[in-house]
Design an enzyme around this catalytic site. Structure first.
Site, PDB file in Angstrom:
ATOM      1  N   HIS A 229      -5.102   5.452 -13.534  1.00 57.50           N
ATOM      2  CA  HIS A 229      -4.458   4.136 -13.544  1.00 57.50           C
ATOM      3  C   HIS A 229      -5.037   3.195 -12.486  1.00 57.50           C
ATOM      4  CE1 HIS A 229      -1.701   5.977 -10.446  1.00 57.50           C
ATOM      5  NE2 HIS A 229      -1.745   4.745  -9.958  1.00 57.50           N
ATOM      6  N   ASP A 262      -4.099  11.670 -15.666  1.00 53.51           N
ATOM      7  CA  ASP A 262      -4.161  10.582 -14.684  1.00 53.51           C
ATOM      8  C   ASP A 262      -5.236  10.853 -13.629  1.00 53.51           C
ATOM      9  OD1 ASP A 262      -3.580   8.138 -13.612  1.00 53.51           O
ATOM     10  OD2 ASP A 262      -1.836   8.803 -12.474  1.00 53.51           O
ATOM     11  N   SER A 344      -2.559   5.379  -4.455  1.00 52.20           N
ATOM     12  CA  SER A 344      -2.947   6.084  -5.678  1.00 52.20           C
ATOM     13  C   SER A 344      -4.408   6.515  -5.634  1.00 52.20           C
ATOM     14  CB  SER A 344      -2.742   5.169  -6.887  1.00 52.20           C
ATOM     15  OG  SER A 344      -1.382   4.984  -7.145  1.00 52.20           O
TER      16      SER A 344
END
Length: 502
Positions: A229, A262, A344
């Site tokens: 992402h 992910d 992230s």
């Protein structure tokens, strides 16, 4: 504490402040005799000013979005580069992706306004008041404290003077605490070693939309591991850059990405020859309570280091990059190390500096998550992809550019409250719920069966089952416990494989 009185003899502190006595009137009535000769009279002290100085407003902390678009030129900037008067924008997560927090996060400073206390304002010591009370007690304590502080300096000076004969010796404090040694096992030692191999990633789509995340050096060839992402916007004709703590920025390209896991891999263009990959640990050996260190760029603050512990293992987490397509599932490592939007893709390290996970998601009290449209902040619930799984996925992406998923060959319900992972009556797009000739069919599983355990892991829903299956590789043998007609059954099956995200 102030040392302005040092070296000056200070008189002893009074046992109590003098009590003012009202001065006699100019012409006292006969029924009130004049005070005796020589009686002391004390003038009324002036009323202290109530002005404590101008109020000092604490600058509010401007929050940042999980995605950091470039600021437009000409607009006045806030404390963190955000245009003043504007609320940050980003992309909204879907599904069970932890939703974002209100735009005031993180707001750790006091707000402005006229109702706060005068922190930082000048202070004028009030004169003693005629009546005792709470205010007078505080003032008395303050005076006593100030006198005591000066008294020590005065006594020290007096003793030194009395002991002085023909010469004096001046003793000055050292201007250095000595050399600070930080062992490799300390947080500072781990951070010093890991930071040079951590990068801040900026991804931008062909339309100019994008965001900021983190990644770390995977090998000496220039491959950087991060979250899907983080780079999803740049997959189709976008732009990706990676910036090291030294300030060196490199253009990069997306080698491969796996939305279900992910995980994504980018490769630096013209990669330097002195890259130092981070050492990968063994996430299967991690225990609850182990120390953790997270590195990332929360709210765009690159090279931020936070610490915590492993709070839980095998935590089922479903998340999304906001594109509206399939969600990501993980059997995550949970940590209370502070993780925020921008962390992230960054490494979660153990106390020795080994990578044990990839920071990927957070739960926020306001329902926020990494990659959301509104801000969210850490409340001590962060989730990382176990590195054993991420390593396998990254290697597949480098070799083929596409992810490979393990599967049982059955469609399960994603709804809660089923008491496990229930095999649906129909699959996606009207296909069969149990794939003919697949692992589940060979093991005798049928629509309506409820899978309650995979090996020793309890399965409470479909997403939990998917996350557990994806911790395995195709070809692994697993034991499945399921219920049918109120009875429990156990079978062994060999996991199949599926390539790509479609």
């Amino acid at each position: 504490m102030s040392t302005e009185n040092e070296g000056t003899a200070v008189p002893p502190a009074p046992s109590a402040p003098p009590v003012p006595v009202a001065a006699p009137a100019a012409s006292a009535p006969e029924e009130h005799p004049a005070p005796p000769q020589g009686a002391p009279t004390t003038p009324i002290p002036p009323v202290p000013s109530d002005n404590h100085g101008g109020q000092e407003q604490a600058p509010p902390h401007a929050g940042q979005t999980p995605a950091y678009p470039a600021a437009s030129g000409g607009a006045p900037q806030g404390p963190y580069g955000q245009p003043q008067g504007q609320q940050p924008q980003g992309s909204a997560p879907q599904g069970d992706w932890p939703p974002p927090a209100p735009p005031t996060v993180p707001s750790y400073g006091g707000g402005s306004g006229g109702g706060g206390s005068d922190w930082g304002a000048s202070y004028q010591q009030p004169a003693p008041k005629p009546r005792s009370g709470r205010g007078g007690l505080v003032a008395g304590i303050l005076v006593a404290a100030l006198v005591a502080g000066g008294l020590g300096g005065g006594l020290g000076y007096t003793l030194a003077k009395d002991n002085d004969s023909s010469s004096s010796t001046t003793v000055s404090a050292s201007d250095s605490g000595g050399t600070v040694k930080r062992d490799p096992g300390t947080v500072a030692g781990v951070a010093a070693k890991a930071l040079p191999s951590t990068v801040t990633i900026e991804a931008e789509s062909s339309s100019g939309e994008g965001g900021t995340g983190t990644g770390f050096v995977f090998d000496t060839e220039g491959h950087i591991v991060t979250n899907n992402h983080v780079v999803a916007d740049a997959v189709d004709g976008g732009k990706v850059t990676a910036t090291f703590p030294t300030g060196k920025k490199f253009d990069a390209e997306v080698v491969g990405h796996a939305q279900g896991y992910d995980v994504a891999v980018i490769k630096l263009k013209n990669a330097p020859s002195d890259l130092k990959p981070l050492t990968l640990g063994n996430s299967d050996q991690v225990a609850v309570g182990d120390s953790t260190i997270a590195i990332g760029a929360p709210f765009g603050l690159s090279n931020t280091v936070t610490t915590g512990i492993i709070s839980a293992k095998n935590r089922p987490v479903a998340s999304s990059d906001g594109s509206g397509s399939n969600a990501s599932y993980m059997s995550a490592l949970q940590t209370d190390a502070s993780i925020n939007p921008g962390n992230s893709g960054g490494p979660l390290l153990d106390a020795q500096g080994n990578v044990i996970g990839i920071n990927s998601a957070i739960q926020s009290s306001s329902g926020g998550g990494l990659g959301g449209t509104t801000q969210s902040g850490s409340i001590g619930l962060g989730f990382a992809i176990p590195i054993n799984q991420a390593k396998y996925v990254a290697q597949q992406l480098i070799q083929t550019g596409k992810p490979v998923y393990a599967k049982i060959g059955a469609s399960v319900s994603l709804e809660d409250g089923t008491g496990g992972a229930q095999i649906t009556e129909k699959g996606a797009s009207g296909s069969e719920a149990v794939e003919a000739g697949g692992p589940a069919a060979k093991a005798g599983l049928k629509p309506g069966d409820v899978i309650t355990k995979l090996d020793d892991h309890v399965i409470d829903s479909g997403p939990t089952l998917i996350g557990e299956i994806w911790t395995h590789k195709p070809g692994d043998k697993v034991t499945v416990t399921y219920e049918r007609g109120g009875k429990s059954h156990t079978v062994d099956l060999t996991l199949g494989s599926r390539q790509g995200d479609s």
